[in-house]
Design a protein around this motif. Structure first.
Motif, PDB file in Angstrom:
ATOM      1  N   LEU A  96       0.826  -1.209   0.000  1.00 17.14           N
ATOM      2  CA  LEU A  96       0.000   0.000   0.000  1.00 17.14           C
ATOM      3  C   LEU A  96       0.863   1.263   0.000  1.00 17.14           C
ATOM      4  CD1 LEU A  96      -3.389   0.586   1.299  1.00 17.14           C
ATOM      5  CD2 LEU A  96      -1.728   2.053   2.406  1.00 17.14           C
ATOM      6  N   GLY A  97       2.040   1.173   0.620  1.00 16.50           N
ATOM      7  CA  GLY A  97       2.935   2.334   0.671  1.00 16.50           C
ATOM      8  C   GLY A  97       3.303   2.842  -0.713  1.00 16.50           C
ATOM      9  N   GLU A  98       3.384   1.950  -1.680  1.00 18.21           N
ATOM     10  CA  GLU A  98       3.676   2.388  -3.050  1.00 18.21           C
ATOM     11  C   GLU A  98       2.403   2.444  -3.899  1.00 18.21           C
ATOM     12  OE1 GLU A  98       6.190   3.792  -4.332  1.00 18.21           O
ATOM     13  OE2 GLU A  98       5.510   3.786  -6.411  1.00 18.21           O
ATOM     14  N   ALA A  99       1.690   1.311  -3.953  1.00 22.63           N
ATOM     15  CA  ALA A  99       0.543   1.238  -4.868  1.00 22.63           C
ATOM     16  C   ALA A  99      -0.573   2.199  -4.475  1.00 22.63           C
ATOM     17  CB  ALA A  99       0.008  -0.196  -4.903  1.00 22.63           C
ATOM     18  N   GLY A 100      -0.773   2.399  -3.170  1.00 26.58           N
ATOM     19  CA  GLY A 100      -1.900   3.224  -2.729  1.00 26.58           C
ATOM     20  C   GLY A 100      -1.517   4.625  -2.292  1.00 26.58           C
ATOM     21  N   LEU A 101      -0.239   4.831  -1.946  1.00 27.75           N
ATOM     22  CA  LEU A 101       0.165   6.138  -1.407  1.00 27.75           C
ATOM     23  C   LEU A 101       1.144   6.867  -2.336  1.00 27.75           C
ATOM     24  CD1 LEU A 101       0.605   5.143   2.377  1.00 27.75           C
ATOM     25  CD2 LEU A 101      -1.274   6.460   1.397  1.00 27.75           C
ATOM     26  N   ALA A 102       2.379   6.357  -2.424  1.00 21.65           N
ATOM     27  CA  ALA A 102       3.403   7.090  -3.199  1.00 21.65           C
ATOM     28  C   ALA A 102       3.078   7.108  -4.692  1.00 21.65           C
ATOM     29  CB  ALA A 102       4.781   6.481  -2.954  1.00 21.65           C
ATOM     30  N   GLY A 103       2.499   6.036  -5.200  1.00 21.06           N
ATOM     31  CA  GLY A 103       2.175   5.972  -6.630  1.00 21.06           C
ATOM     32  C   GLY A 103       1.231   7.104  -7.034  1.00 21.06           C
ATOM     33  N   PRO A 104       0.058   7.212  -6.369  1.00 21.01           N
ATOM     34  CA  PRO A 104      -0.841   8.320  -6.720  1.00 21.01           C
ATOM     35  C   PRO A 104      -0.200   9.699  -6.539  1.00 21.01           C
ATOM     36  CG  PRO A 104      -2.024   6.673  -5.444  1.00 21.01           C
ATOM     37  CD  PRO A 104      -0.580   6.240  -5.461  1.00 21.01           C
ATOM     38  N   VAL A 105       0.608   9.873  -5.498  1.00 17.74           N
ATOM     39  CA  VAL A 105       1.266  11.173  -5.302  1.00 17.74           C
ATOM     40  C   VAL A 105       2.179  11.471  -6.497  1.00 17.74           C
ATOM     41  CG1 VAL A 105       2.944  12.443  -3.873  1.00 17.74           C
ATOM     42  CG2 VAL A 105       1.076  11.198  -2.790  1.00 17.74           C
ATOM     43  N   ASN A 106       2.759  10.433  -7.081  1.00 21.37           N
ATOM     44  CA  ASN A 106       3.619  10.609  -8.262  1.00 21.37           C
ATOM     45  C   ASN A 106       2.910  11.355  -9.392  1.00 21.37           C
ATOM     46  OD1 ASN A 106       6.195   9.708  -8.047  1.00 21.37           O
ATOM     47  ND2 ASN A 106       5.985   8.096  -9.586  1.00 21.37           N
ATOM     48  N   ALA A 107       1.628  11.035  -9.582  1.00 23.11           N
ATOM     49  CA  ALA A 107       0.882  11.686 -10.677  1.00 23.11           C
ATOM     50  C   ALA A 107       0.824  13.186 -10.444  1.00 23.11           C
ATOM     51  CB  ALA A 107      -0.526  11.099 -10.766  1.00 23.11           C
ATOM     52  N   VAL A 108       0.665  13.567  -9.181  1.00 22.06           N
ATOM     53  CA  VAL A 108       0.575  14.995  -8.843  1.00 22.06           C
ATOM     54  C   VAL A 108       1.952  15.652  -8.986  1.00 22.06           C
ATOM     55  CG1 VAL A 108      -0.094  16.652  -7.064  1.00 22.06           C
ATOM     56  CG2 VAL A 108      -1.285  14.442  -7.234  1.00 22.06           C
ATOM     57  N   VAL A 109       2.974  14.980  -8.459  1.00 23.94           N
ATOM     58  CA  VAL A 109       4.333  15.540  -8.503  1.00 23.94           C
ATOM     59  C   VAL A 109       4.786  15.686  -9.955  1.00 23.94           C
ATOM     60  CG1 VAL A 109       6.735  15.115  -7.869  1.00 23.94           C
ATOM     61  CG2 VAL A 109       4.916  14.621  -6.223  1.00 23.94           C
ATOM     62  N   ALA A 110       4.537  14.657 -10.757  1.00 21.40           N
ATOM     63  CA  ALA A 110       4.969  14.718 -12.162  1.00 21.40           C
ATOM     64  C   ALA A 110       4.232  15.828 -12.909  1.00 21.40           C
ATOM     65  CB  ALA A 110       4.724  13.372 -12.842  1.00 21.40           C
ATOM     66  N   THR A 111       2.957  16.012 -12.595  1.00 19.43           N
ATOM     67  CA  THR A 111       2.194  17.084 -13.257  1.00 19.43           C
ATOM     68  C   THR A 111       2.797  18.439 -12.910  1.00 19.43           C
ATOM     69  OG1 THR A 111       0.201  15.743 -13.156  1.00 19.43           O
ATOM     70  CG2 THR A 111      -0.111  18.081 -13.538  1.00 19.43           C
ATOM     71  N   HIS A 112       3.174  18.601 -11.650  1.00 20.84           N
ATOM     72  CA  HIS A 112       3.762  19.876 -11.220  1.00 20.84           C
ATOM     73  C   HIS A 112       5.136  20.108 -11.845  1.00 20.84           C
ATOM     74  CE1 HIS A 112       1.104  20.693  -7.452  1.00 20.84           C
ATOM     75  NE2 HIS A 112       0.404  20.242  -8.463  1.00 20.84           N
ATOM     76  N   ILE A 113       5.901  19.032 -12.012  1.00 18.40           N
ATOM     77  CA  ILE A 113       7.249  19.196 -12.586  1.00 18.40           C
ATOM     78  C   ILE A 113       7.172  19.421 -14.096  1.00 18.40           C
ATOM     79  CG2 ILE A 113       9.456  18.014 -13.043  1.00 18.40           C
ATOM     80  CD1 ILE A 113       9.126  16.598 -10.334  1.00 18.40           C
ATOM     81  N   LEU A 114       6.294  18.663 -14.742  1.00 15.53           N
ATOM     82  CA  LEU A 114       6.306  18.651 -16.208  1.00 15.53           C
ATOM     83  C   LEU A 114       5.274  19.569 -16.856  1.00 15.53           C
ATOM     84  CD1 LEU A 114       6.624  14.775 -16.665  1.00 15.53           C
ATOM     85  CD2 LEU A 114       8.468  16.463 -16.761  1.00 15.53           C
ATOM     86  N   GLY A 115       4.182  19.852 -16.128  1.00 15.14           N
ATOM     87  CA  GLY A 115       3.089  20.590 -16.767  1.00 15.14           C
ATOM     88  C   GLY A 115       3.074  22.064 -16.398  1.00 15.14           C
ATOM     89  N   PRO A 116       2.487  22.886 -17.237  1.00 16.56           N
ATOM     90  CA  PRO A 116       2.332  24.309 -16.898  1.00 16.56           C
ATOM     91  C   PRO A 116       1.314  24.466 -15.764  1.00 16.56           C
ATOM     92  CG  PRO A 116       1.222  23.796 -18.969  1.00 16.56           C
ATOM     93  CD  PRO A 116       1.917  22.530 -18.540  1.00 16.56           C
ATOM     94  N   GLU A 117       1.487  25.510 -14.949  1.00 21.71           N
ATOM     95  CA  GLU A 117       0.687  25.662 -13.733  1.00 21.71           C
ATOM     96  C   GLU A 117      -0.836  25.597 -13.971  1.00 21.71           C
ATOM     97  OE1 GLU A 117       2.165  28.560 -11.040  1.00 21.71           O
ATOM     98  OE2 GLU A 117       0.525  28.252  -9.620  1.00 21.71           O
ATOM     99  N   PRO A 118      -1.358  26.188 -15.049  1.00 15.49           N
ATOM    100  CA  PRO A 118      -2.818  26.111 -15.240  1.00 15.49           C
ATOM    101  C   PRO A 118      -3.329  24.673 -15.374  1.00 15.49           C
ATOM    102  CG  PRO A 118      -1.842  27.759 -16.694  1.00 15.49           C
ATOM    103  CD  PRO A 118      -0.702  27.036 -16.048  1.00 15.49           C
ATOM    104  N   GLU A 119      -2.436  23.733 -15.675  1.00  5.42           N
ATOM    105  CA  GLU A 119      -2.875  22.336 -15.843  1.00  5.42           C
ATOM    106  C   GLU A 119      -2.685  21.497 -14.583  1.00  5.42           C
ATOM    107  OE1 GLU A 119      -1.190  20.520 -19.350  1.00  5.42           O
ATOM    108  OE2 GLU A 119      -1.615  22.297 -20.539  1.00  5.42           O
ATOM    109  N   TRP A 120      -2.176  22.093 -13.512  1.00  7.04           N
ATOM    110  CA  TRP A 120      -1.884  21.298 -12.310  1.00  7.04           C
ATOM    111  C   TRP A 120      -3.141  20.713 -11.675  1.00  7.04           C
ATOM    112  CZ3 TRP A 120       2.309  24.497  -9.185  1.00  7.04           C
ATOM    113  CH2 TRP A 120       3.498  24.519  -9.954  1.00  7.04           C
ATOM    114  N   ASP A 121      -4.184  21.533 -11.615  1.00 15.63           N
ATOM    115  CA  ASP A 121      -5.424  21.074 -10.984  1.00 15.63           C
ATOM    116  C   ASP A 121      -6.320  20.515 -12.082  1.00 15.63           C
ATOM    117  OD1 ASP A 121      -7.464  20.638  -9.169  1.00 15.63           O
ATOM    118  OD2 ASP A 121      -8.281  22.660  -9.441  1.00 15.63           O
TER     119      ASP A 121
END
Ligand code: GSH
Length: 212
Positions: A96-121
């Motif tokens: 669960l530490g990866e599949a349920g917790l860190a994995g989903p957070v990755n989607a948010v972190v990657a969006t913030h690193i790679l995407g322009p701010e208007p697309e974060w939310d």
């Protein structure tokens, strides 16, 4: 000698290796630098970290690597035996530490690193955060019952979940509750955690920079 490629979730691997007293070397991988790194790409052509090389063995996926190290170099009290009453919770929270917790957070972190701010939310990042929060509720329920994820004893499941909670906090996606804060103090107070932090220079610098 085991070589660990990359920090990030490679911290989990370094922490376990320190707990088990196994020698290793940490080979930095600069994912964001975009530099060509043929040696690393020969180890993991998919280009993500962590990876390990242990003699003839090459592996990726941090939780699978933890399971490999515990099985190959154990037995270890960090991995309860299958017939131990702690085993089901251990196995569940290890993943669960990866599949349920860190994995989903990755989607948010990657969006913030790679995407322009208007697309974060967007609907994907909102879904990822809702997923993280619902699984975090299972951690809260477990902490109301016992000091560690598998019960009374620290195990590799705590390495998995501690990393995930720290990732969420460090990237601004969660503020630890009082129970989580006390839990993190228990897990990160271990000598092996401190040694892993000393060998993971980029992680240490990131944490120090956040502390100001
Ligand atoms: N489920 C994998 C996730 C690995 C992962 O997402 N690693 C991040 C850094 S911690 C990464 O390499 N991201 C870049 C990429 O996936 O290309 C694991 O637990 O090892």
């Amino acid at each position: 000698m085991i070589t660990v490629y990359g920090e990030g979730r490679g911290f989990r691997v370094a922490w376990l290796l320190e707990e088990m007293g196994l020698p290793y070397r940490l080979r930095p991988v600069d994912l964001l630098g975009g530099a060509d790194d043929p040696e690393f790409l020969a180890v993991n052509p998919a280009g993500f970290i962590p990876a390990i090389v242990d003699g003839e063995v090459t592996m990726v996926e941090s939780i699978a690597i933890l399971e490999y190290l515990l099985a190959r170099y154990g037995p270890s009290p960090l991995a309860p035996h299958a017939h131990d009453p702690a085993f089901p919770a251990y196995q569940q929270f290890l993943h669960l530490g990866e599949a349920g917790l860190a994995g989903p957070v990755n989607a948010v972190v990657a969006t913030h690193i790679l995407g322009p701010e208007p697309e974060w939310d967007n609907c994907t990042t909102r879904w990822a955060l809702r997923t993280f929060e619902s699984r975090r509720g299972l951690v809260a329920r477990q902490l109301a019952r016992s000091p560690f994820m598998a019960g009374e004893m620290f195990t590799a499941a705590d390495i998995s979940v501690t990393y995930a909670l720290q990732l969420a906090e460090r990237t601004g996606n969660a503020v630890p509750s009082e129970a989580e804060r006390a839990y993190l103090a228990r897990t990160t107070g271990r000598a092996a955690y401190g040694r892993a932090m000393d060998s993971c220079a980029a992680t240490k610098a990131w944490v120090a920079a956040m502390a100001g």
